[in-house]
Every structure is written in structure tokens, then in C-alpha cells.
Design a protein around this motif. Sequence first.
Motif, PDB file in Angstrom:
ATOM      1  N   LEU A   1      -7.991  -0.445  17.711  1.00  9.36           N
ATOM      2  CA  LEU A   1      -6.650  -0.587  17.127  1.00  9.36           C
ATOM      3  C   LEU A   1      -6.738  -1.344  15.802  1.00  9.36           C
ATOM      4  N   ALA A   2      -7.592  -2.361  15.755  1.00 10.89           N
ATOM      5  CA  ALA A   2      -7.773  -3.121  14.520  1.00 10.89           C
ATOM      6  C   ALA A   2      -8.321  -2.219  13.421  1.00 10.89           C
ATOM      7  N   GLN A   3      -9.277  -1.364  13.765  1.00 14.20           N
ATOM      8  CA  GLN A   3      -9.862  -0.447  12.777  1.00 14.20           C
ATOM      9  C   GLN A   3      -8.804   0.545  12.277  1.00 14.20           C
ATOM     10  N   GLN A   4      -7.993   1.071  13.207  1.00 14.56           N
ATOM     11  CA  GLN A   4      -6.953   2.017  12.818  1.00 14.56           C
ATOM     12  C   GLN A   4      -5.924   1.366  11.889  1.00 14.56           C
ATOM     13  N   GLU A   5      -5.552   0.127  12.212  1.00 12.35           N
ATOM     14  CA  GLU A   5      -4.576  -0.579  11.376  1.00 12.35           C
ATOM     15  C   GLU A   5      -5.154  -0.847   9.991  1.00 12.35           C
ATOM     16  N   ALA A   6      -6.437  -1.231   9.939  1.00 13.22           N
ATOM     17  CA  ALA A   6      -7.074  -1.497   8.644  1.00 13.22           C
ATOM     18  C   ALA A   6      -7.149  -0.210   7.825  1.00 13.22           C
ATOM     19  N   GLU A   7      -7.507   0.892   8.444  1.00 11.63           N
ATOM     20  CA  GLU A   7      -7.573   2.174   7.742  1.00 11.63           C
ATOM     21  C   GLU A   7      -6.205   2.598   7.235  1.00 11.63           C
ATOM     22  N   ARG A   8      -5.209   2.407   8.079  1.00 14.94           N
ATOM     23  CA  ARG A   8      -3.841   2.768   7.679  1.00 14.94           C
ATOM     24  C   ARG A   8      -3.410   1.935   6.465  1.00 14.94           C
ATOM     25  N   ALA A   9      -3.694   0.650   6.501  1.00 17.17           N
ATOM     26  CA  ALA A   9      -3.309  -0.223   5.389  1.00 17.17           C
ATOM     27  C   ALA A   9      -4.056   0.163   4.113  1.00 17.17           C
ATOM     28  N   LEU A  10      -5.353   0.456   4.239  1.00 14.03           N
ATOM     29  CA  LEU A  10      -6.131   0.843   3.057  1.00 14.03           C
ATOM     30  C   LEU A  10      -5.687   2.190   2.505  1.00 14.03           C
ATOM     31  N   ASN A  11      -5.365   3.147   3.382  1.00 17.68           N
ATOM     32  CA  ASN A  11      -4.857   4.446   2.928  1.00 17.68           C
ATOM     33  C   ASN A  11      -3.528   4.290   2.194  1.00 17.68           C
ATOM     34  N   LEU A  12      -2.660   3.440   2.731  1.00 21.94           N
ATOM     35  CA  LEU A  12      -1.374   3.188   2.099  1.00 21.94           C
ATOM     36  C   LEU A  12      -1.583   2.556   0.724  1.00 21.94           C
ATOM     37  N   LEU A  13      -2.512   1.607   0.633  1.00 20.04           N
ATOM     38  CA  LEU A  13      -2.821   0.970  -0.636  1.00 20.04           C
ATOM     39  C   LEU A  13      -3.379   1.985  -1.625  1.00 20.04           C
ATOM     40  N   ALA A  14      -4.303   2.844  -1.177  1.00 20.98           N
ATOM     41  CA  ALA A  14      -4.899   3.854  -2.050  1.00 20.98           C
ATOM     42  C   ALA A  14      -3.843   4.840  -2.537  1.00 20.98           C
ATOM     43  N   TYR A  15      -2.939   5.253  -1.663  1.00 20.14           N
ATOM     44  CA  TYR A  15      -1.883   6.191  -2.033  1.00 20.14           C
ATOM     45  C   TYR A  15      -1.030   5.610  -3.153  1.00 20.14           C
ATOM     46  N   HIS A  16      -0.573   4.377  -2.956  1.00 22.96           N
ATOM     47  CA  HIS A  16       0.299   3.762  -3.958  1.00 22.96           C
ATOM     48  C   HIS A  16      -0.475   3.456  -5.248  1.00 22.96           C
ATOM     49  N   LEU A  17      -1.740   3.111  -5.123  1.00 25.63           N
ATOM     50  CA  LEU A  17      -2.557   2.854  -6.304  1.00 25.63           C
ATOM     51  C   LEU A  17      -2.749   4.140  -7.112  1.00 25.63           C
ATOM     52  N   ASN A  18      -3.041   5.242  -6.425  1.00 24.04           N
ATOM     53  CA  ASN A  18      -3.197   6.535  -7.112  1.00 24.04           C
ATOM     54  C   ASN A  18      -1.887   6.970  -7.762  1.00 24.04           C
ATOM     55  N   LYS A  19      -0.790   6.757  -7.053  1.00 28.90           N
ATOM     56  CA  LYS A  19       0.514   7.111  -7.587  1.00 28.90           C
ATOM     57  C   LYS A  19       0.793   6.290  -8.851  1.00 28.90           C
ATOM     58  N   GLY A  20       0.471   5.017  -8.815  1.00 32.30           N
ATOM     59  CA  GLY A  20       0.657   4.159  -9.985  1.00 32.30           C
ATOM     60  C   GLY A  20      -0.248   4.556 -11.130  1.00 32.30           C
ATOM     61  N   MET A  21      -1.472   4.950 -10.816  1.00 31.80           N
ATOM     62  CA  MET A  21      -2.405   5.375 -11.860  1.00 31.80           C
ATOM     63  C   MET A  21      -1.906   6.653 -12.534  1.00 31.80           C
ATOM     64  N   GLY A  22      -1.297   7.557 -11.769  1.00 33.98           N
ATOM     65  CA  GLY A  22      -0.729   8.783 -12.333  1.00 33.98           C
ATOM     66  C   GLY A  22       0.372   8.444 -13.325  1.00 33.98           C
ATOM     67  N   HIS A  23       1.239   7.502 -12.970  1.00 32.83           N
ATOM     68  CA  HIS A  23       2.301   7.079 -13.878  1.00 32.83           C
ATOM     69  C   HIS A  23       1.695   6.415 -15.113  1.00 32.83           C
ATOM     70  N   LEU A  24       0.643   5.651 -14.913  1.00 33.56           N
ATOM     71  CA  LEU A  24      -0.013   4.981 -16.028  1.00 33.56           C
ATOM     72  C   LEU A  24      -0.625   5.995 -16.989  1.00 33.56           C
ATOM     73  N   GLU A  25      -1.229   7.061 -16.460  1.00 37.76           N
ATOM     74  CA  GLU A  25      -1.807   8.098 -17.310  1.00 37.76           C
ATOM     75  C   GLU A  25      -0.727   8.801 -18.128  1.00 37.76           C
ATOM     76  N   LYS A  26       0.426   9.071 -17.495  1.00 37.24           N
ATOM     77  CA  LYS A  26       1.535   9.698 -18.227  1.00 37.24           C
ATOM     78  C   LYS A  26       2.026   8.774 -19.338  1.00 37.24           C
ATOM     79  N   ALA A  27       2.129   7.489 -19.021  1.00 30.70           N
ATOM     80  CA  ALA A  27       2.588   6.532 -20.024  1.00 30.70           C
ATOM     81  C   ALA A  27       1.589   6.427 -21.164  1.00 30.70           C
ATOM     82  N   LYS A  28       0.296   6.451 -20.842  1.00 32.83           N
ATOM     83  CA  LYS A  28      -0.735   6.379 -21.882  1.00 32.83           C
ATOM     84  C   LYS A  28      -0.663   7.613 -22.777  1.00 32.83           C
ATOM     85  N   ALA A  29      -0.451   8.804 -22.189  1.00 34.29           N
ATOM     86  CA  ALA A  29      -0.340  10.033 -22.979  1.00 34.29           C
ATOM     87  C   ALA A  29       0.855   9.944 -23.920  1.00 34.29           C
ATOM     88  N   LEU A  30       1.980   9.451 -23.439  1.00 38.24           N
ATOM     89  CA  LEU A  30       3.157   9.294 -24.293  1.00 38.24           C
ATOM     90  C   LEU A  30       2.898   8.266 -25.393  1.00 38.24           C
TER      91      LEU A  30
END
Length: 140
Positions: free
Chosen positions: A88-117
Motif C-alpha cells: 500500500l505504501a508503494q502504491q501511494e508513493a507511485e500515485r503521488a509521483l505520477n500525480l506530480l509528474a502529470y502536473h509537472l509535464n502540464k506546467g512544462m507544456g504551458h512554459l513551452e507555449k509561453a517561451k514560444a510567444l
Amino acid sequence: MDELNYEALERIPIPEGLEERLSAKIDEWELEENRQKTHQRHRLLPSVLRYAAVAASIALVFGMGFHLMRQDKETNLGEQDTYQDPMLAQQEAERALNLLAYHLNKGMGHLEKAKALSDKAEKTFNKQLKVLKRYETDNH
């Protein structure tokens, strides 16, 4: 002597200025009474404030203690739930890291658009600056 003789009282001469002196004395008494009331209010106000401050301090201490105890219980429960079962601890850690990666990638996409502009705006700005410099050199 027990009975008042009003006629005899009316015949007694009243000294000159007695009414003014009595009025002044009554005003003086009223002024002194008002001063005492004001002074008494000033003395009462700090004691009321003192008691209110003590009551507020006690309420604050109890509130903080209650909050910290409740927070302590919640953290202990969370640790027990996670660490009792390693899977359960491993699953929770994976879930938290996946959530962090998702939001980080989403933020990086916005950052790339802002850099292009930003790059596009910088190119346009430099282009306009060159036009202005050429205009300046041609007119001087």
C-alpha cells in the motif's frame, strides 16, 4: 417647633448673592461628581481589558493545544496506514509521483507555449527596433 411655620420662613430675609453662590456650589458638586464618574470609568476600563486579555490568552492556548493534539493524531494515523502494509505504501508513493509528474509535464507544456510567444514577441520587437534605427540614421 416640630411643625414648620411657612409664614415665618418667608419673612426671613435672604442674603444678597445667596442664590448665585448656591448655584455655583451645586455646579461645583456636579462637576466633581462627573470627574469621579469619569475617573471610575477609566479605572474600570483597564481592569475589564485586562480580564478580556487574560480570557483571550487562555482561549488561544487551549485552541492551539487542541489543534496540535488533533494534528498529531491525524499524522500518527496516516503513518500507521501507510507503513503497516508495504504494498500500500508503494502504491501511494507511485500515485503521488505520477500525480506530480502529470502536473509537472502540464506546467512544462504551458512554459513551452509561453517561451514560444516570448520568442515571437522578441523577434518582432527586434525587427521594429531595426526599422527605427534605420529611420533614425536616414533622417540624420
